[in-house]
Design an enzyme around this catalytic site. Sequence first.
Site, short mmCIF file in Angstrom:
data_model
loop_
_atom_site.label_atom_id
_atom_site.label_comp_id
_atom_site.label_asym_id
_atom_site.label_seq_id
_atom_site.Cartn_x
_atom_site.Cartn_y
_atom_site.Cartn_z
N THR A 189 0.88 -1.22 0.00
CA THR A 189 0.00 0.00 0.00
C THR A 189 0.87 1.20 0.00
O THR A 189 1.40 1.62 0.98
CB THR A 189 -1.01 0.14 1.14
OG1 THR A 189 -2.01 -0.83 0.95
CG2 THR A 189 -1.79 1.47 1.12
N ASN A 397 1.72 -3.64 14.07
CA ASN A 397 0.90 -4.35 13.10
C ASN A 397 -0.03 -5.38 13.71
O ASN A 397 -0.45 -6.31 13.03
CB ASN A 397 1.81 -5.00 12.04
CG ASN A 397 2.18 -3.99 10.99
OD1 ASN A 397 1.31 -3.53 10.25
ND2 ASN A 397 3.44 -3.59 10.96
#
Lengths: 398, 398
Positions: A189, A397
């Site tokens: 991304t 994360n």
Amino acid sequence: MKDFTEIEGGLLVAEEFVAAGMAAGVKSEGLDLMLLHSKVPATAAATITSNRFRAAPTYVTKRHIADGSAQTVVANSGNANCATGSEGMRNAERMAALAAQETGVPVEQALVCSTGRIGVQLPIEVIEAAIPQAAKMLSRDNAELAARAIMTTDTVPKQAAVEFEAGGRRIGLGAIAKGAGMICPNMATMLCFICTDLAIAQEPLQVALSRAVSRSFNCISVDGDMSTNDTVIALANGVAGNDLISAPEGPDFERFQSGLSHVTRELAKMIARDGEGSTKFVTVNVTGGASYQDAYTVARRITNYTLVKTCIWGGDFNWGRIAAAAGAADVDFDPATVQISIGGVLAFAAGEPVEYDAAAGAEAMKGDVEITVDLGMGGEQATCWTCDITPTFVELNV
Amino acid sequence: MKDFTEIEGGLLVAEEFVAAGMAAGVKSEGLDLMLLHSKVPATAAATITSNRFRAAPTYVTKRHIADGSAQTVVANSGNANCATGSEGMRNAERMAALAAQETGVPVEQALVCSTGRIGVQLPIEVIEAAIPQAAKMLSRDNAELAARAIMTTDTVPKQAAVEFEAGGRRIGLGAIAKGAGMICPNMATMLCFICTDLAIAQEPLQVALSRAVSRSFNCISVDGDMSTNDTVIALANGVAGNDLISAPEGPDFERFQSGLSHVTRELAKMIARDGEGSTKFVTVNVTGGASYQDAYTVARRITNYTLVKTCIWGGDFNWGRIAAAAGAADVDFDPATVQISIGGVLAFAAGEPVEYDAAAGAEAMKGDVEITVDLGMGGEQATCWTCDITPTFVELNV
């Protein structure tokens, strides 16, 4: 003549481009909506993720860019609008339509991007409320605001600009990018928006963009994970008034290619340097490849080898893991012709480990790290960039 | 007739196999040398890493096993003897020769394995001193000692055993394995030794072993990093006295295949469960594949997707990253036919996110995690296993 000159400024160094960045409320705090607009029609090119779970906005952007032109780009951070089904598709179309309406262009002239969490519906009402406000804020002074509005876990805004000559005219080329996690473009991304006032036809623009992306964003890895939303968009509005570049050749095209490649490479390196939780920027040079693809495949495998990246974090001169990573790439070579060095300290050559100075080895692992692997199979070389993997990366994360 | 029965014990449940495990001093502390021996000639098969930087012992093992037989295996932990050039090759040959001499077999009957740090010369003198001692210790009682001697960052010894019938005889089949990091077999650094007293020719033994490995060790990933040393060795000494199995077919062969596949699958799962720094064991089932290969490729991509594994550690029901991982695999499918669930909680179906109970979602992320992705493309299915990625994993790998 010099190919190009780096200049100050980011997205809006080219004429007749304006932008806005604002806090729409997709995120709980911070900027999360970017609007970009060319006041005149622009040639457009894009590269989009090859992930089969592509986000809704990538479908809309692909459809709207099919005619080779675009004038408006709207992008949000905080939500990927991916795996969101028919409602997600309607929301992406709604974003594009509203951005087109508020900037006074036909709907097919508007492109749309999203980045953030996957599988959650976009809060479309806050975006609907924000787009008209963003349109009112459009200005040539908002380059950095635009760069900030597309950030997710990025810690710094990422922008770069160059100028070069084409047909005797001074051409501006500016760009912004975002990306820090789920980065292994193919695309990653990451989002990148590039504006230039060059006059260029769609085909050479797409050729130049694809070439630039293949040697920049497709050469970085933070976590080895291909994203669902990666998009790079280039708009060229021709305001500089050079003779139209109609084919991917000639000195004007080559200078544009050089400038564009430089800008995308700098932005790609900024993304790798800003990798989630990272403390070190890592350059991997693979030389002596039988082909560029061979050199690239080995460099890429090293940048994706978790155990190389953890020992870079730890400052361990563990060149053996680089050997293991190179050998794991699906490329033919003979270990007996391979040379491996880190920060100029040679560790392996002619099939044998090399005695090296321990202090020099330790020094090579401090700060930015440069790995060089010579395959001894030919004259081609490739460079990829990555960062270390740290406990903080894991914590970011969850 | 039942295919096989799980039994207590590990490596030495088959007749006429003996082993030893001892502390030679390759590591600063703990067991680090294993010796395994069949008192009678044995048919042998192996699968070895496809890494191009293969360790020296894998070359020696491959050469010595080429005739389809072996009686002795020597293995050390604490040093990989990889990227160690001509000295490393001489050391691997020396280990095999000494193990052969001390167990009274020709040198080509001895196989050798190493696991540990890459790029450092083996301390051959401590191994030379230890092998004669290990030979004196050879016994049927040392199964667990052997399992412990091949451990590196493993936290538990890994062993499994079954018995089955062939030609009216009771056959024993026992095995040990090691591996916790640099695990993405194709093969992974994993070692596995399998002993059976079955009478079987080399070709069917190799066929059965390759099949078993493809559905077990090649289905696990800890860090996605292919190792330089992975080796699985099967020895079949025929002492059970069944009619020789001469081809990979028939009920005796099928029962052997079932038992062997079970043992390798159990050991593979133990390796994934013992992944460096891990706290959760993860099963990834991919159903509805157009082919086994398609289902396997998607399952494998999910087990290698760092951002799936970090959010499993964090207990986040982040099914969107599973979608992104599935889409990143190079397999054709239509997101509109995909179903994704975690622990039986359906999150995505028919192209749309599904409303799910938040408490049930949170519960699904506790303890062991089971991910199911149905591709909706056919009837084939594959299962892979992995573990979460934690800050401790990074700290263990500096």
